[in-house]
Design an enzyme around this catalytic site. Sequence first.
Site, PDB file in Angstrom:
ATOM      1  N   HIS A  70       0.800  -1.115   0.085  1.00 60.26           N
ATOM      2  CA  HIS A  70      -0.058  -0.249   0.189  1.00 60.26           C
ATOM      3  C   HIS A  70       1.017   1.433   0.077  1.00 60.26           C
ATOM      4  CE1 HIS A  70       0.564  -1.172   4.028  1.00 60.26           C
ATOM      5  NE2 HIS A  70       0.285  -0.006   4.483  1.00 60.26           N
TER       6      HIS A  70
ATOM      7  N   HIS B  83       1.034   5.204   1.146  1.00 62.95           N
ATOM      8  CA  HIS B  83       0.439   6.073   2.052  1.00 62.95           C
ATOM      9  C   HIS B  83       0.652   7.642   0.932  1.00 62.95           C
ATOM     10  CE1 HIS B  83       0.373   4.265   5.764  1.00 62.95           C
ATOM     11  NE2 HIS B  83       1.093   3.444   5.063  1.00 62.95           N
TER      12      HIS B  83
END
Length: 109
Positions: A95, A97
Site C-alpha cells: 500500500h 501512503h
Amino acid sequence: DKIISKEIPADVIYEDDKCLAFRDIAPQAPTHFLVIPKDRAGLTRLSKAHEGHKEILGHLLYTAQKVAKDEGLGEGFRVAINDGPGGCQSVYHLHLHVIGGRQLTWPPG
C-alpha cells in the site's frame, strides 16, 4: 483483501478496476489516504516486486498523484511505502501512503 471485498468498511475516495484509494484510519496529516492494488498477485511488499508487477506499480503511483490533486494537494504531498519490519510495514498487502495538507518535514522519522 477484506477492504477490497467490502467486508471491512473504509472511506473509499477512488476506485477503478486495478486499485482502490481510501482514507487512513489513523491519519498523520490533514489528508492521508492509502492506495492499494485490488489483486495482490504476490505483491505483499515492495521488495517482493518482480518485472511482472511494473504495470501495477506504475498505475498505483499514477493513481496516487491523481487522487492527491483531486483532494486539493496540488502544492505537494508525500508518497511513502513501508517495506518489511525494518521499514515499519504493519499490513502485508502493498500500500502507498499519500500524505499532505500541512508542511511536512525531513527526515520523516
